[in-house]
Design an enzyme around this catalytic site. Structure first.
Site, PDB file in Angstrom:
ATOM      1  N   SER A   1       0.707  -1.371  -0.114  1.00  0.00           N
ATOM      2  CA  SER A   1       0.212  -0.055  -0.101  1.00  0.00           C
ATOM      3  C   SER A   1       1.213   1.707   0.097  1.00  0.00           C
ATOM      4  O   SER A   1       0.342   1.859  -0.254  1.00  0.00           O
ATOM      5  CB  SER A   1      -0.607  -0.153   1.253  1.00  0.00           C
ATOM      6  OG  SER A   1      -0.128  -0.289   2.580  1.00  0.00           O
TER       7      SER A   1
ATOM      8  N   LYS B   1      12.486  -9.119  14.247  1.00  0.00           N
ATOM      9  CA  LYS B   1      13.650  -8.358  13.575  1.00  0.00           C
ATOM     10  C   LYS B   1      14.523  -9.689  13.595  1.00  0.00           C
ATOM     11  O   LYS B   1      15.137  -9.947  12.437  1.00  0.00           O
ATOM     12  CB  LYS B   1      14.409  -7.725  12.653  1.00  0.00           C
ATOM     13  CG  LYS B   1      13.011  -7.029  11.922  1.00  0.00           C
ATOM     14  CD  LYS B   1      12.657  -7.235  10.417  1.00  0.00           C
ATOM     15  CE  LYS B   1      11.569  -6.370  10.212  1.00  0.00           C
ATOM     16  NZ  LYS B   1      10.424  -6.800   9.371  1.00  0.00           N
TER      17      LYS B   1
END
Length: 267
Positions: A12, A148
């Site tokens: 997006s 992460k």
């Protein structure tokens, strides 16, 4: 005839959107996933499709629909992710789980949906968009950094498991990139006043870093190289990310620690 069928999550805005455009420009058939079609501006050459990486049924439905249309999936780029600003102590377990639900479990859901098809065709590439915070700590972004770090270990293990099927997994490790990361970051909803000063310093430093950061095109080029080029386990975009990767590997821990505190404005 398209050269590759590529699925990239979270297109997006930001890195995902630019990467989707770049894959399309390379002649790939590109499916970009978004949570809502109504709120997403169309991307030339990219077929937008609804997927919520936090919802297993949504992921399975989306991937099956793409396979039904395209006949195969050659590349999966796990780009969708969220940040969390807040001290670890003031972050609730529900908030921590929300970060991992997107950044780690979302990757697992997408991989598990794609892999039966890749195994059947005996080839494929999975690109997981990590971060320099996957190998460096970050004050007041501990949950994001932890997610992460988890993604790094998951990816390396997964790559070992999938080589027998002609499938490889690779990590892209960008540094600060000019996106809406700070504006869209989740924030701990129950802040502890004792952290207010330093949290504000880190938040302001993050805004400054993002204001002066390169645009997402460099990261997009790195994602394409990771997806379509010679396999490497980890690829850092040129510039700050590549430098930090080398510093983390070769510099003693004390100078690295001091550099991190300077970057985030901490005494």
């Amino acid at each position: 005839m398209y050269s590759e069928v590529v699925v990239i999550t979270g297109v997006s805005s930001g890195i995902g959107r630019i990467a989707a455009e770049a894959f399309a420009a390379r002649g790939c058939r590109v499916y970009g996933t978004v949570r809502s079609l109504g709120s997403t501006t169309p991307i030339p050459g990219v077929e937008l499709t609804v997927m919520d990486v936090r919802d297993n049924a949504s992921v399975q439905r989306c991937i099956q629909s793409i396979v039904d249309q395209a006949g195969r999936i050659d590349v999966l780029v796990n780009n969708a992710g969220v940040n969390m600003l807040g001290a670890v102590e003031e972050t609730t377990l529900d908030e921590a789980q929300a970060v991992f639900d997107t950044n780690v479990f979302g990757v697992i859901r997408a991989a598990q949906a794609v892999l039966p098809h890749m195994r059947a065709q005996r080839h494929g590439r999975i690109v997981n968009v990590s971060s320099v915070l996957g190998f460096l700590p970050a004050p007041y972004m501990g949950l994001y950094a932890a997610s992460k770090h988890a993604l790094e270990g998951l990816s390396e293990s997964l790559d070992h498991e999938l080589r027998q099927f002609g499938i490889r997994v690779t990590l892209v490790q960008p540094s600060f990139t000019k996106t809406n990361l700070e504006a869209h970051s989740l924030r701990a909803v129950s802040p502890i006043p004792g952290y207010d000063l330093e949290r504000a310093l880190v938040s302001n430093a993050l805004v400054r870093q993002l204001d002066s950061a390169p645009d997402p095109s460099t990261v997009a080029k790195t994602i394409i190289a990771a997806a379509l080029g010679t396999w490497r386990m980890r690829i850092a975009p040129s510039g700050q990310a590549s430098l930090l990767q080398k510093l983390r590997r070769f510099m003693p821990s004390s100078p690295v620690d001091a550099s991190i505190r300077r970057t985030f404005g901490l005494p």
